[in-house]
Every structure is written in structure tokens, then in C-alpha cells.
Design a protein around this motif. Structure first.
Motif, PDB file in Angstrom:
ATOM      1  N   GLN A 136     -14.543  42.351  16.256  1.00 38.01           N
ATOM      2  CA  GLN A 136     -13.932  41.452  15.278  1.00 38.01           C
ATOM      3  C   GLN A 136     -14.442  41.737  13.870  1.00 38.01           C
ATOM      4  O   GLN A 136     -13.673  41.688  12.909  1.00 38.01           O
ATOM      5  CB  GLN A 136     -14.206  39.999  15.668  1.00 38.01           C
ATOM      6  N   ARG A 152      -8.842  38.357  21.646  1.00 41.30           N
ATOM      7  CA  ARG A 152      -8.012  37.230  21.204  1.00 41.30           C
ATOM      8  C   ARG A 152      -7.606  36.362  22.394  1.00 41.30           C
ATOM      9  O   ARG A 152      -7.631  35.131  22.310  1.00 41.30           O
ATOM     10  CB  ARG A 152      -6.757  37.759  20.510  1.00 41.30           C
ATOM     11  N   ILE A 158      -5.893  40.898  11.581  1.00 44.88           N
ATOM     12  CA  ILE A 158      -6.944  40.049  12.142  1.00 44.88           C
ATOM     13  C   ILE A 158      -6.387  38.713  12.636  1.00 44.88           C
ATOM     14  O   ILE A 158      -6.904  38.142  13.581  1.00 44.88           O
ATOM     15  CB  ILE A 158      -8.087  39.803  11.135  1.00 44.88           C
ATOM     16  N   LEU A 193      -9.334  44.436  20.908  1.00 44.19           N
ATOM     17  CA  LEU A 193      -9.221  43.331  19.962  1.00 44.19           C
ATOM     18  C   LEU A 193      -8.224  42.285  20.465  1.00 44.19           C
ATOM     19  O   LEU A 193      -8.486  41.082  20.390  1.00 44.19           O
ATOM     20  CB  LEU A 193      -8.780  43.862  18.597  1.00 44.19           C
ATOM     21  N   GLY A 215      -6.426  39.508  16.245  1.00 39.06           N
ATOM     22  CA  GLY A 215      -7.807  39.102  16.474  1.00 39.06           C
ATOM     23  C   GLY A 215      -8.029  37.611  16.456  1.00 39.06           C
ATOM     24  O   GLY A 215      -9.153  37.153  16.650  1.00 39.06           O
TER      25      GLY A 215
END
Length: 329
Positions: A222, A205, A64, A201, A68
Motif C-alpha cells: 500500500q 483491498r 490507490i 494490491l 487499494g
């Protein structure tokens, strides 16, 4: 047709490089127990198991953070869910590792879904602070559980079993099961990043407004990644509980969340294999510097500052400068 082929090949290069780097790390990890036996020092196996557990957690956070752009400062909460899943189920006679992992993932999925749905309504420093707040809420909740020792924690009578076998009772057995979990979860993360979901994803970003304009919902993607990351991190907690045979809220303090971020940054953000190396390097530095001085955190901080200044991509960046790794195009 030629342009499409060239684009596809360019996209595969970072993926192939990531797999090669991970394979090298896995081979080195696999050689650690024989080395410990040759040196007649089982301590290396114990510290190696911790490395594997934190490598899982750092890699899950990188999913993440690196792909992300979600800087979670409460991710250690999921480590805690994993450790307490072992303690709670063991109290009721459920000692199978697989059942404990699924229970830990279930707890983490619910917590991540609720807190992620709220946290993702914010951006930037606000997201960081709200994840920290939720992490501390979980931390103080487990402190209040007097049945499990509260702030002092609780010891585990024995390690988990695996499909009825006492494989994990041996330090070497626990080590290789942990390594197998790391390899399997790396494959899962690698497939996620290389999939359509992973590409969306990454696009979010880079430019969430543009991705939303072409029909993708940043919030849903997300949130899904946030839940997956939390679930994978809880598996690291299950390993840590078995390695230490002790569970306490200290596993989910904000300091641990900071350590996970340090491991990701030290290894290289957005590389998957980098955080695995970062976790190993951070724990090795902790042991080596701790043996030299009680003020080892000062020297570790200086090292981290120098690394960020001269190699923002961490260990991965150093290898790229030495020509031992290919920089993603």
C-alpha cells in the motif's frame, strides 16, 4: 489445464476492456484540437488541456482508491508540488519540462513516503482525516512562502521548454504533449494493475488479513502504491502550471482533493479509464452549468447524487447498462 486457461482469459477481459475504453477516449481527445480549429474557438484547446491534466490526477488517485481502497483526501497536495516545481525551477532558470517533472516527482515521493508511512497506520475514516491533515499542512506551508506570492500565488513568465524546444509555447503543442503524457501514464498504470503487484494490491483491498496470512505485507504494498500515485499526480500539476502560467496554493486545497475524488466516482472507481472520462465530464459540466447559472454547483451536486443512486459505478456503469461496456467478472 483448461481451468487455468479459462481463469487467465477471465482475468484478461477487464484489462482488455479497460484498454479499449481508454483508446476511444484518447482518439476523442486527439480530435479536439482539429475541431477547435474548425470552429475557430481556441478555448476548447485550453479547457481540453485542463481535462488532460485532471485526467492524469484522477487516474493516479484511482490507482490507490479503486485498487487499494485508500481514500486520500489530501491528494491535491501533489498537484501543488507539481505546480511549485515549475515555479521554483523557473526562478533558477531551469525551464525544461522533463527536469521539472522529475523534480516534482522527487518532492512528491519524499512527502508521500513520510506521510503515507504514518497514514497507513490507520484505517477507514482515520486514514481519510490524517491524509486531509497532511494535505492542509502542505497547503499552509506554501501559503507561508512569501517569495512565491504566498496566498496570492505567482505568475510564470513563460512556459516550459521540451528538450530545448519551445513546443509548449503553443496551446496546441502543450495540448498534445499533455495527451502524450496521459497515454504514457495510462500504460504505466495499466501495467501496474495487471502485474503481480497490482493483483496483490487488489487482494489486500478485498481481504488484507488473508493476504498477510499467505505471506504478503499489506503495509509495504500500500505504501508503494501511495508513493507511485503521489508521483503521478504531481505530473498533472506540472501540466496545470504550464496551462495557467500561474501557481498558487489553491491548487492544493482540500477542495481540489474533493474534486479529484468526485471525478473518480463520476467516472467509475477501479477502472482507470473511468476517471479519465470522469475528469472530462466534471469539467464539461462545470463549464456548461456555469454558463447557465451562477448556482451551478447546486445542479452539479444534484447530478452527482442521482448518478451515485442510479449508477454507483458512474459513467462506466451507465455504459455497461447500455451494453457499450463489459462488466468485469
Amino acid at each position: 489445464m483448461t481451468d487455468l486457461t479459462a481463469t487467465a482469459m477471465a482475468e484478461r477481459r477487464p484489462l482488455a476492456g479497460r484498454v479499449k475504453a481508454a483508446l476511444v477516449l484518447f482518439v476523442l481527445f486527439a480530435l479536439l484540437p482539429p475541431l477547435a480549429s474548425a470552429l475557430n474557438d481556441p478555448f476548447y484547446v485550453l479547457i481540453g488541456t485542463r481535462m488532460l491534466a485532471y485526467a492524469i490526477a484522477a487516474m493516479a488517485l484511482d490507482l490507490i482508491l479503486g485498487y487499494g481502497a485508500m481514500v486520500s483526501f489530501g491528494h491535491a497536495a501533489y498537484l501543488g508540488f507539481g505546480t511549485y516545481a515549475v515555479a521554483i525551477l523557473s526562478r533558477y532558470g531551469v525551464n525544461d519540462l522533463i527536469l521539472q517533472i522529475f523534480f516534482a516527482m522527487g518532492l512528491s515521493a519524499v512527502f508521500a513516503l513520510v506521510t503515507g508511512a504514518i497514514s497507513l497506520r490507520t484505517r477507514g475514516v482515520y486514514f481519510i482525516m490524517i491524509t486531509l491533515a497532511f494535505g492542509q499542512m502542505a497547503f499552509f506551508f506554501f501559503i507561508s512562502l512569501s517569495a512565491y506570492g504566498g496566498d496570492d500565488g505567482v505568475g510564470l513568465a513563460e512556459r516550459s521548454t521540451l528538450l530545448g524546444m519551445d513546443l509548449l509555447r503553443s496551446d496546441y503543442g502543450l495540448y498534445y504533449v499533455s495527451l502524450a503524457l496521459l497515454v504514457g501514464l495510462f500504460w504505466v498504470c495499466h501495467r501496474i494493475v495487471g502485474s503481480r503487484f497490482g493483483r496483490v494490491l487488489t487482494g489486500i483491498r478485498e481481504n488484507p488479513v488473508r493476504m498477510e496470512a499467505i505471506g504478503f505485507s499489506p503495509f509495504r504494498y500500500q505504501l508503494t502504491a501511495f508513493v507511485i500515485s503521489g508521483c503521478l499526480t504531481s505530473i498533472a500539476g506540472v501540466v496545470l502550471a504550464n496551462q495557467a502560467q500561474f501557481v498558487s496554493p489553491a491548487f492544493m486545497s482540500w477542495h481540489k482533493s474533493g474534486e479529484l475524488i468526485v471525478m473518480v466516482v463520476l467516472g467509475g472507481v477501479g477502472t482507470l479509464a473511468g476517471p479519465i472520462a470522469g475528469a472530462a465530464a466534471a469539467l464539461l459540466l462545470e463549464e456548461w452549468l456555469g454558463a447557465l447559472s451562477e448556482n451551478w454547483k447546486l445542479f452539479f451536486g444534484i447530478f452527482l447524487v442521482l448518478m451515485v443512486l442510479f449508477s454507483p459505478r458512474g459513467i462506466t456503469g451507465v455504459l455497461e447498462k447500455l451494453g457499450l461496456a463489459r462488466r468485469p467478472e
